[in-house]
Design a protein around this motif. Structure first.
Motif: not given
Lengths: 282, 225
Positions: B31-38
């Motif tokens: 799970p991640t919240l602050c990770f977005v590809e790009g």
């Protein structure tokens, strides 16, 4: 605030990321705070985004974005002062000045701030006003401290301080005395010179006591203004050969009776001075 | 290529990838919240914690910012990892219970209580909007300001920014302010679990190295019989 002034500060420091704090410190020492416009100029000239600069300016407690009052009151709320009643003192200041900690009174006289430790825990609760320490403060002392600060804490008590002595000076060109025996400052004859800045021209009386900074002026001059000093008798400019080591403004020189020179900085607010009595430096 | 050990299996990935990228590539759900590809990894939410190393020298790291190393031993579902992740979700719930993203995470990981002082913030300071504005929109209109508990996100001086194009990217990417949870009981921090994916075997026996991400967990199902 002028764009050129900010540019002058920017020239002194590197515009790389590492130079940002020095630049902000330079601006703050000039204006006493960081004006919104100045940050815009810094952003423009350094190519750094305003967001980054604002982030740095708000991160460090020593940077202020609002002008500070004439007197800075720091109430210690460190552990030792806290247990000895620091918060009560802070509340009392807040009540009497009608501001919250971190704010400035509407008349721009006082800024109140809560600090964490002033390193004098045995004397707590500590209050520091314009660099003067007040120890074991209680709520009844708060009023007195505010009143004292209003009167000016930098006023020198002549009789108690042995480092202070009177000097008599004269013009280095016409050798006419500059002493004015009819107008006393600190109970001693004052030194009268003519000053000018911009188009304003008027007299300035200085205390003749070496170590006292009390003055009287015909026109109020804002802090940091560099003035020209003239002899009121021969109208020659009293200009020294050196610049102030602190602020780089020209020094003003006068002859001391008995031999020697005294030099004072021509910038209002700068307290740099030098006494040279026949080769002995003070 | 770098070979590392994930939950007991040796895998090879390109040099320079992060543990999170390797885990996702292989198929472990993290799970991640602050990770977005790009966007550059930031490591703010700590939800992607994994355990690296072995025995007493093992430690928890945020997998989104940790580059892979030769021979690294990674465990994604150890008791310590799950416990820590639950605590992080609990802390997120304590500050931002209105976020559906966080509420969903709470249900997925079986967080049934919130033991901290309840606050109702609008921001978890994950920095997604700041990175979105800077890296994708090339605007740098918003940023962090202040420090410590006064740290906030906003425009300089709190006035509309000249460089903002009102693109809405910051609102689009926000995990706290988009998808408002229908959560309507302010006194209760946890909305009521739409989904539950917590590994059921955690408390039973030491299954630290099992791949407990499956629901229902095969190992547990077998054990039951």
């Amino acid at each position: 605030m002028k764009t050129e002034d900010i540019e002058a500060i920017l020239e002194k420091y590197s515009i790389s990321r590492g130079g940002l704090i020095s630049i902000l410190q330079g601006i703050q020492s000039k204006y006493g705070y960081l004006p919104e416009k100045s940050l815009n100029i810094v952003s423009e000239k350094t190519g750094r985004s305003l967001v980054d600069i604002y982030g740095v300016a708000t991160f460090y407690k020593s940077f202020r974005l609002k002008p500070r009052g004439k007197h800075l009151i720091s109430v210690c709320l460190g552990t030792a002062c806290h247990v000895r009643g620091g918060p009560v003192i802070a509340e009392e200041f807040e009540r009497q000045l009608e501001i919250k900690a971190g704010e400035t009174t509407p008349d721009k006289e006082f800024t109140l701030q809560a600090v964490n430790c002033l390193g004098a825990c045995a004397l707590g609760p500590i209050v520091v006003v314009d660099g003067h320490y007040f120890s074991n403060v209680n709520t009844t002392k708060v009023k007195q401290i505010i009143n004292k600060a209003r009167e000016g804490l930098d006023k020198v008590e002549i009789k108690t301080d042995e480092r202070i002595f009177p000097v008599e000076v004269s013009c280095p060109r016409c050798n006419h005395t500059l002493m004015d025996p009819f107008n006393l400052i600190d109970g001693y004859p004052s030194i009268r010179v003519t000053t000018s800045f911009g188009r304003k021209h008027g007299w300035l009386r200085l205390s003749c006591l070496y170590g006292s900074y009390n003055t009287e002026v015909e026109y109020e001059i804002s802090e940091d203004t560099v003035r020209n000093f003239f002899c009121p008798h021969c109208h020659a400019e009293l200009i020294g050969v050196t610049n102030c080591p602190n602020c780089d403004a020209p020094m003003v020189s006068m002859i001391v009776r008995g031999g020697g020179m005294i030099q004072i900085c021509s910038r209002r607010g700068c307290k740099e001075h030098k006494l040279d009595l026949n080769g002995i430096n003070f | 290529m770098i070979t590392l050990n994930i939950n007991g299996a040796n895998v090879s990935v390109e040099k320079g990838t992060t543990i999170l990228e390797a885990l996702r590539f292989i198929g472990f759900p993290i799970p991640t919240l602050c990770f977005v590809e790009g966007l550059t990894p930031y490591g703010a939410c700590r939800l992607c914690v994994v355990e690296i190393g072995e025995g007493s020298s093992s430690k928890l790291v945020s997998s989104c910012t940790y580059p892979v190393e030769e021979g690294l031993k990674v465990r994604t579902a150890s008791k310590r990892v799950i416990k820590t992740r639950k605590m992080i979700i609990e802390l997120l719930l304590a500050s931002c219970p209105q976020s559906k993203t966080i509420q969903d995470l709470a249900s997925q990981y079986g967080v049934h209580q919130q033991r901290f002082k309840q606050e109702y913030e609008d921001c978890i300071l994950c920095g997604l909007c700041v990175r979105m504005c800077e890296e994708q929109m090339m605007a740098k209109a918003i940023g962090f300001y202040g420090r410590g508990e006064n740290r906030k996100i906003g425009t300089p001086f709190g006035i509309p920014s000249e460089v903002c194009r009102l693109c809405g990217g910051c609102m689009y990417i926000c995990p706290a302010c988009q998808l408002r949870c229908t959560f309507n009981q302010p006194e209760k921090a946890i909305c009521g679990a739409c989904a539950n994916l917590s590994p059921p075997c955690l408390d039973k026996e030491q299954f630290d190295d099992m791949m407990c991400y499956m629901d229902p967990c095969v190992a547990c199902e077998i054990k039951k019989d």
